[in-house]
Design an enzyme around this catalytic site. Structure first.
Site, PDB file in Angstrom:
ATOM      1  N   ASP A 196       0.837  -1.252  -0.202  1.00 31.36           N
ATOM      2  CA  ASP A 196       0.112   0.004  -0.005  1.00 31.36           C
ATOM      3  C   ASP A 196       0.844   1.233  -0.129  1.00 31.36           C
ATOM      4  O   ASP A 196       0.226   2.398  -0.101  1.00 31.36           O
ATOM      5  CB  ASP A 196      -1.017  -0.028   1.153  1.00 31.36           C
TER       6      ASP A 196
ATOM      7  N   LYS B   9      -7.408   2.434   4.199  1.00 30.95           N
ATOM      8  CA  LYS B   9      -6.318   1.584   4.901  1.00 30.95           C
ATOM      9  C   LYS B   9      -6.159   0.068   4.235  1.00 30.95           C
ATOM     10  O   LYS B   9      -6.283  -0.185   3.327  1.00 30.95           O
ATOM     11  CB  LYS B   9      -6.357   1.739   6.556  1.00 30.95           C
ATOM     12  N   LYS B  10      -6.023  -0.613   5.626  1.00 36.71           N
ATOM     13  CA  LYS B  10      -5.815  -2.146   5.098  1.00 36.71           C
ATOM     14  C   LYS B  10      -7.001  -2.704   4.301  1.00 36.71           C
ATOM     15  O   LYS B  10      -7.034  -3.580   3.266  1.00 36.71           O
ATOM     16  CB  LYS B  10      -5.552  -3.002   6.431  1.00 36.71           C
TER      17      LYS B  10
ATOM     18  N   ASP C 120     -11.264  -5.775  11.086  1.00 38.44           N
ATOM     19  CA  ASP C 120     -11.558  -7.056  11.095  1.00 38.44           C
ATOM     20  C   ASP C 120     -12.783  -7.792  11.866  1.00 38.44           C
ATOM     21  O   ASP C 120     -13.609  -8.588  11.474  1.00 38.44           O
ATOM     22  CB  ASP C 120     -10.340  -7.713  11.674  1.00 38.44           C
TER      23      ASP C 120
END
Length: 837
Positions: A186, A359-360, A551
């Site tokens: 990223d 982000k992730k 998550d």
């Protein structure tokens, strides 16, 4: 002189997968850990109508441990109710506001504890049976897997961790043509891309070596760090020479990886000088790197660059390809070894100013789309870049749950493995192993709808990530077609066309015949910033956005739809990784988790608002998971109460104080006895339990109140919470691998806990001074002395924090003890002197 075979036994790796590591009891049942003593095989059908056994085994706690455990929980509930009733009957009228605050805090403590215990009444352990999987699904029948690895920064997330993670994946014991590995960078750095090129070259040696000698673990850094290991390979006579050669090659490989920063900069400086002083970053083929440059420029800076998809290793053929015998060009004999290597792809999605790239979670969703065009495996495993496969059969184990249709396999959205960590200090000062959560809480959720998703070491069913509901609520194909009409997945026709294929769990991966210009163009479109505009990505499709704990919220969405999950354990552990052992980084990690939990509570993903497909106790678990930081406000307040009554002769929270203290000691003692029983069935040590208690107190006095403050500011201002990336970079040296443990990084987050520490040291000193001035026979001296039990207990719980802020002096705990004694004595002497005036 020891034999060559003995040397091989000391140095070699063995096939220490699940099948070999499991214990066998008198009945022939294979058990792991403490099952033989505290766990018993649950009654279940031994075989289905087709005569085939289940692919995993289920164990429950033996009655002699479970029944007393449940009885103690009931008795503590009764004791807590009696305690509240007593407090109401003996209301303090002198300081009603303080008494009210104390009662409200106690009520919340009891409520929070009850929520937690309700979800732990039926722990269940499930163990994958790889032998049964091999009998029912041979290697040719196993489905395809796409493995996702995410990274951002080659400094905060050292690149050596990333390359070891990729190498361990490429060498996994799974059919080579049935899985592919994707790295999402990223940060868009050329360092990561060229590191993957180096990985591809070294893998040609490392992967066949692992297969030939059954090496475990298959991350070279961790393997070569091991001192001894039993050899399980088939050619011990060649092992020692092969081992020495591969180790030498690995050391040279590490040198090349470490020099990438300087190599790329030197190359770029040479090209820039050749092209009239440009400031570009150049690739080895003499072209501009399309990602982030060393010297930022328009369209080439961090957060502003084009999308990149590079297939570094093509998908291998479906037939084994044996290596060559040893020769001058091939120093190792791979003539009987399959030398194929799985597909490896580098991805860096497009970044543009003004866009929230999420982000992730955003990176994972981009990988999900790209992989659908390149391999489209029906199952997906995701890793953080600092985790590696510690057991070569780790990809097979979750298949035991996913493919067992008789026991809910089709309705299983994901299989979660516990996180295990390397290089944590021997005393685990900051509870980095977190065994109470991984081996206790998640094991309990296994008896409900399943564990929550923990962000790494997880296998997903791809269609579950697409937002499809489980089969018992409707066919996947019809659901995908219905959702596609609403443009939920975006405008890519090839991608949407591939989605139906992913619903077939029997299929292998199907790479495109050739990656031509049309495929390249479509891949670029799937990584664009604007692709998700007007779609359901990040909400009902893929990983969820706009929350720090993406998550947990992603797993919650699947449970809310009616999916179930499984908690899987195997020996040796499936995956291992790195944990931040610096106090500040560890606190920031806890801050991100607790802040994200509160965000979940104040969002549309509140467990209380979920529809009826969520198991009632699973709902309780998510509710508790999203509100636990709130209890810290009362713990923080309680930490200052003793000073209030120590500074006055008549100021007490509750009278009669002696009875109040007895109640407190009783209910606190009961919860610790319950904790001891949990240690037994969870297979924890006393150190695991103590460190969990201590670091919970550290978090409750500083981190959790800060998270609550952040959440309050977000509710008032409407601005989101920014949590920094947890750095895994270490200052450890060869002389002291735990040097980072003794590094103090002063941040405001440390202040509240330091204040609590100082206040309670002062409270103990005041109590000692009062006892000396008035005598223990007098109430004024006796009651404060009794109250110091609470202060001393707080100091014991904050002991790891106190060592942490001492820096290098924390290596000598005796110094901390001496400082505490001196501080207490100084306060006591000051009180006695003032009292005598």
């Amino acid at each position: 002189m020891p034999s060559l075979a003995a040397d091989a036994g000391k140095l070699g790796g063995g096939d220490t997968g699940l099948g070999d590591a499991l214990l066998v009891n008198g009945n022939g049942d294979r058990l792991t850990g403490v099952e033989g003593k505290y766990w018993v095989r649950a009654e279940e059908a031994k075989a289905g109508e087709d005569g085939q056994p289940p692919l995993f085994r289920t164990y429950k706690i033996r009655g002699f441990l479970l029944h007393p455990y449940r009885l103690l929980i009931l008795l503590r509930v009764i004791a807590v109710v009696a305690f509240f009733a007593w407090r109401i009957r003996h209301k303090s009228h002198d300081d009603g506001w303080l008494w009210t605050l104390s009662v409200v805090g106690d009520v919340w403590f009891g409520f929070s504890w009850l929520l937690n215990q309700l979800t732990q009444l039926n722990p269940i352990k499930r163990v994958p049976d790889l032998a049964a999987l091999a009998d029912r699904h041979g290697s040719k029948e196993l489905p395809g897997i796409d493995v996702f690895v995410t990274t951002v920064d080659p400094v905060d997330e050292p690149i050596l961790y990333t390359v070891n993670s990729i190498l361990s994946i490429l060498a996994a014991d799974y059919p080579v043509d049935k899985y592919a590995c994707y790295l999402s960078d990223d940060g868009g750095t050329l360092v990561h891309y060229e590191a993957m090129v180096e990985v591809a070259k070294f893998a040609e040696l490392w992967v066949p070596f692992c297969r030939k000698h059954c090496v475990e673990p298959r991350a070279p850094e961790n393997y070569f760090a091991m001192k001894t290991q039993a050899y399980k390979g088939g050619v011990p006579g060649e092992f020692v020479s092969d081992h020495r050669r591969v180790r030498r090659e690995y050391e040279e490989f590490k040198v090349r990886i470490d020099s990438l920063f300087s190599t790329i900069r030197q190359r770029s400086d040479w090209y820039n000088a050749k092209h009239d002083g440009e400031n570009a970053t150049w690739m080895a083929d003499g072209t501009h790197w399309p990602g982030t440059w060393f010297e930022p420029a328009d369209n080439h800076r961090r957060g502003q660059h084009a999308g990149i998809v590079q297939v570094i290793l093509n998908h291998p053929s479906c037939e084994p390809r044996l290596g060559f015998p040893a020769s001058a060009d091939n120093p190792l004999d791979f003539s009987g070894v399959d030398v194929r290597i799985p597909m490896l792809v580098y991805i860096s999605r497009e970044k543009r100013p003004g866009y929230n790239h999420q982000k992730k979670a955003g990176a994972m969703n981009a990988m999900l789309r790209v992989s659908a065009l390149l391999s489209n495996a029906p199952f997906v495993i995701n890793f953080d870049c600092d985790h590696y496969t510690n057991n070569s059969q780790a990809f097979r184990a979750p298949m035991c749950f996913m493919l067992d249709r008789r026991h809910g396999g089709d309705d299983t959205a994901f299989v979660q493995f516990p996180q295990r960590f390397d290089d944590v200090d021997p005393t685990d000062r900051y509870s980095n192993h977190n065994r109470v959560f991984f081996d206790g809480t998640l094991l309990s959720l296994n008896g409900l709808q399943g564990p929550s998703y923990l962000g790494t070491g997880t296998m997903f069913r791809r269609v579950a990530l697409y937002g499809v509901e489980p089969p018992r609520w409707g066919a996947a194909a019809s659901q995908i077609k219905a959702m596609d009409k609403a443009n939920k997945f975006g405008t890519s026709t090839p991608f949407v066309g591939k989605m139906l294929d992913a619903a077939n769990q029997e299929r292998s991966i199907t790479p495109p015949v050739a990656i031509d210009e049309s495929v390249v163009s479509e891949l670029a479109a799937l990584t664009e910033c604007t692709y998700e505009d007007g779609t359901s990505w990040g909400r009902d499709v893929g990983w969820v956005y706009n929350i720090a704990t993406e998550d947990v919220i992603t797993g919650f969405r699947m449970h809310r739809q009616g999916w179930r999950s499984m908690f899987a354990t195997m020996e040796p552990g499936a995956f291992r990784g790195k944990a931040p052992i610096n106090l500040t980084e560890r606190l920031y990690q806890i801050l991100r988790w607790s802040g994200g939990s509160l965000e979940m509570f104040f969002s549309h993903s509140n467990a209380l608002l979920a529809r009826g497909r969520l198991h009632p106790l699973q709902r309780v678990a998510y509710f508790n998971m999203s509100t636990y930081p709130i209890v810290a406000l009362f713990i923080f307040a309680y930490s200052f109460f003793p000073v209030m009554w120590l500074m006055s002769d008549q100021f007490y929270i509750q009278r009669p104080f002696g009875t109040y203290l007895l109640y407190l000691v009783g209910v606190i003692a009961m919860i610790h006895v319950i904790g001891m029983l949990e240690m037994k069935w969870a297979g924890l040590t006393l150190l695991d339990w103590c460190r969990n208690e201590q670091f919970y107190m550290v978090g409750a006095t500083g981190v959790y109140p800060t998270a609550v403050l952040y959440m309050a500011l977000k509710l008032v201002t409407g601005k989101g919470i920014h949590f920094r990336l947890t750095s895994k970079q270490t200052t450890a040296s060869s002389s002291d691998k735990f040097a980072d443990l003794y590094t103090v990084r002063w941040v405001p987050l440390l202040v509240p806990t330091i204040l609590v520490l100082v206040v309670n040291v002062g409270a103990v000193g005041l109590a000692v001074g009062k006892a000396a001035a008035y005598g223990l026979l007098a109430e004024t001296g006796r009651l404060p002395a009794l109250g110091t039990l609470f202060n001393v207990w707080i100091l014991v719980l904050l002991y790891p924090f106190a060592l942490g802020i001492m820096g290098k002096w924390g290596k000598r705990p005796a110094i901390l003890f001496a400082l505490l004694v001196l501080a207490v004595a100084a306060v006591a002497v000051m009180y006695i002197a003032l009292h005598a005036m």
